[in-house]
Motif scaffolding. Structure first.
Motif, PDB file in Angstrom:
ATOM      1  N   LEU A 159      13.919   3.080  13.128  1.00 29.88           N
ATOM      2  CA  LEU A 159      13.911   2.977  12.097  1.00 29.88           C
ATOM      3  C   LEU A 159      12.590   2.087  12.161  1.00 29.88           C
ATOM      4  O   LEU A 159      11.090   2.129  11.416  1.00 29.88           O
ATOM      5  N   TYR A 160      12.001   1.514  13.444  1.00 29.44           N
ATOM      6  CA  TYR A 160      10.994   0.881  13.604  1.00 29.44           C
ATOM      7  C   TYR A 160       9.526   1.861  13.326  1.00 29.44           C
ATOM      8  O   TYR A 160       8.371   1.588  12.923  1.00 29.44           O
ATOM      9  N   ASP A 161       9.723   2.693  14.610  1.00 31.50           N
ATOM     10  CA  ASP A 161       9.000   3.936  14.151  1.00 31.50           C
ATOM     11  C   ASP A 161       8.974   4.546  12.799  1.00 31.50           C
ATOM     12  O   ASP A 161       7.092   5.104  12.584  1.00 31.50           O
ATOM     13  N   GLY A 162       9.519   4.587  12.190  1.00 33.14           N
ATOM     14  CA  GLY A 162       9.666   4.900  10.632  1.00 33.14           C
ATOM     15  C   GLY A 162       8.071   4.256   9.531  1.00 33.14           C
ATOM     16  O   GLY A 162       8.032   5.052   9.264  1.00 33.14           O
ATOM     17  N   LEU A 163       8.687   3.424   9.814  1.00 33.20           N
ATOM     18  CA  LEU A 163       7.727   2.474   8.866  1.00 33.20           C
ATOM     19  C   LEU A 163       6.414   2.173   9.704  1.00 33.20           C
ATOM     20  O   LEU A 163       4.832   2.103   8.635  1.00 33.20           O
ATOM     21  N   ILE A 164       5.511   2.355  10.733  1.00 27.58           N
ATOM     22  CA  ILE A 164       5.285   3.199  10.868  1.00 27.58           C
ATOM     23  C   ILE A 164       4.060   4.236  10.863  1.00 27.58           C
ATOM     24  O   ILE A 164       3.401   3.776  10.611  1.00 27.58           O
ATOM     25  N   VAL A 165       4.915   4.885  10.726  1.00 29.91           N
ATOM     26  CA  VAL A 165       4.861   6.380  10.162  1.00 29.91           C
ATOM     27  C   VAL A 165       4.700   6.280   8.812  1.00 29.91           C
ATOM     28  O   VAL A 165       3.368   6.997   8.096  1.00 29.91           O
TER      29      VAL A 165
ATOM     30  N   PHE B 167       0.444  16.019   9.136  1.00 33.24           N
ATOM     31  CA  PHE B 167       1.303  16.577  10.368  1.00 33.24           C
ATOM     32  C   PHE B 167       0.797  15.768  11.630  1.00 33.24           C
ATOM     33  O   PHE B 167       1.411  15.403  12.791  1.00 33.24           O
ATOM     34  N   PHE B 168      -0.595  16.370  11.842  1.00 37.96           N
ATOM     35  CA  PHE B 168      -1.000  16.479  13.157  1.00 37.96           C
ATOM     36  C   PHE B 168      -1.708  14.485  13.136  1.00 37.96           C
ATOM     37  O   PHE B 168      -1.555  14.635  14.269  1.00 37.96           O
ATOM     38  N   LEU B 169      -1.625  13.795  12.209  1.00 35.96           N
ATOM     39  CA  LEU B 169      -1.732  12.415  12.808  1.00 35.96           C
ATOM     40  C   LEU B 169      -0.697  12.005  12.803  1.00 35.96           C
ATOM     41  O   LEU B 169      -0.654  11.412  13.971  1.00 35.96           O
ATOM     42  N   ILE B 170       0.708  11.949  12.883  1.00 36.18           N
ATOM     43  CA  ILE B 170       1.824  12.108  12.670  1.00 36.18           C
ATOM     44  C   ILE B 170       2.351  12.718  13.736  1.00 36.18           C
ATOM     45  O   ILE B 170       2.535  11.649  14.966  1.00 36.18           O
ATOM     46  N   ALA B 171       2.829  13.488  14.624  1.00 41.06           N
ATOM     47  CA  ALA B 171       2.470  13.798  15.375  1.00 41.06           C
ATOM     48  C   ALA B 171       1.945  13.527  16.707  1.00 41.06           C
ATOM     49  O   ALA B 171       1.800  12.975  17.747  1.00 41.06           O
TER      50      ALA B 171
END
Length: 136
Positions: free
Chosen positions: A2-8, A50-54
């Motif tokens: 969840l925390y990483d999802g907010l950052i994404v 995609f590359f930004l998130i990856a």
């Protein structure tokens, strides 16, 4: 997650703003106003996000074995030998995570039934997720 999802989500917003600003800079503001859908649309834009998130995940896993969300829960991803992850392991872990989500999270639910508590990402990349001790 969840925390990483907010950052994404924040990364998607920032990446989209940069893509739109680049579109306006290249084509001019009139082109973006006439057809706002083309400013943040298309396969190039999807690959950019995609590359930004990856890159976010690979960078943090490779650098410290922890994303910001994992740091909050004192979780760390390590090589089976306890070493830092290689680039190949990070990419395999990313692929395992994508497939786990595509299968409605089954790749993560298997943790509950396996004795080694390994997700698909862990199994495929030869990594393990450990809980770090509390620091004072």
């Amino acid at each position: 997650m969840l925390y990483d999802g907010l950052i994404v989500i924040a990364l998607i917003m920032l990446g989209s703003a940069l893509a739109i600003a680049l579109r306006v800079w290249i084509s001019g503001a009139d082109a973006a106003v006439d057809d706002p859908q083309t400013a943040a649309h298309g396969i190039v834009f999807q690959f950019w996000l995609f590359f930004l998130i990856a890159g976010f995940f690979v960078l943090f896993w490779r650098w410290n074995g922890q994303t910001l969300g994992m740091q909050a829960w004192r979780l760390q991803v390590r090589n089976i030998d306890g070493q830092r992850l290689t680039l190949k392991q990070c990419l395999l872990r990313l692929l395992g995570g994508l497939l786990s989500w595509a299968c409605l999270g089954i790749g993560y639910w298997v943790i509950l039934f396996r004795t080694d508590r390994a997700s698909w990402s862990d199994s495929w990349s030869s990594t393990q997720c450990v809980v770090l001790p509390k620091t004072k």
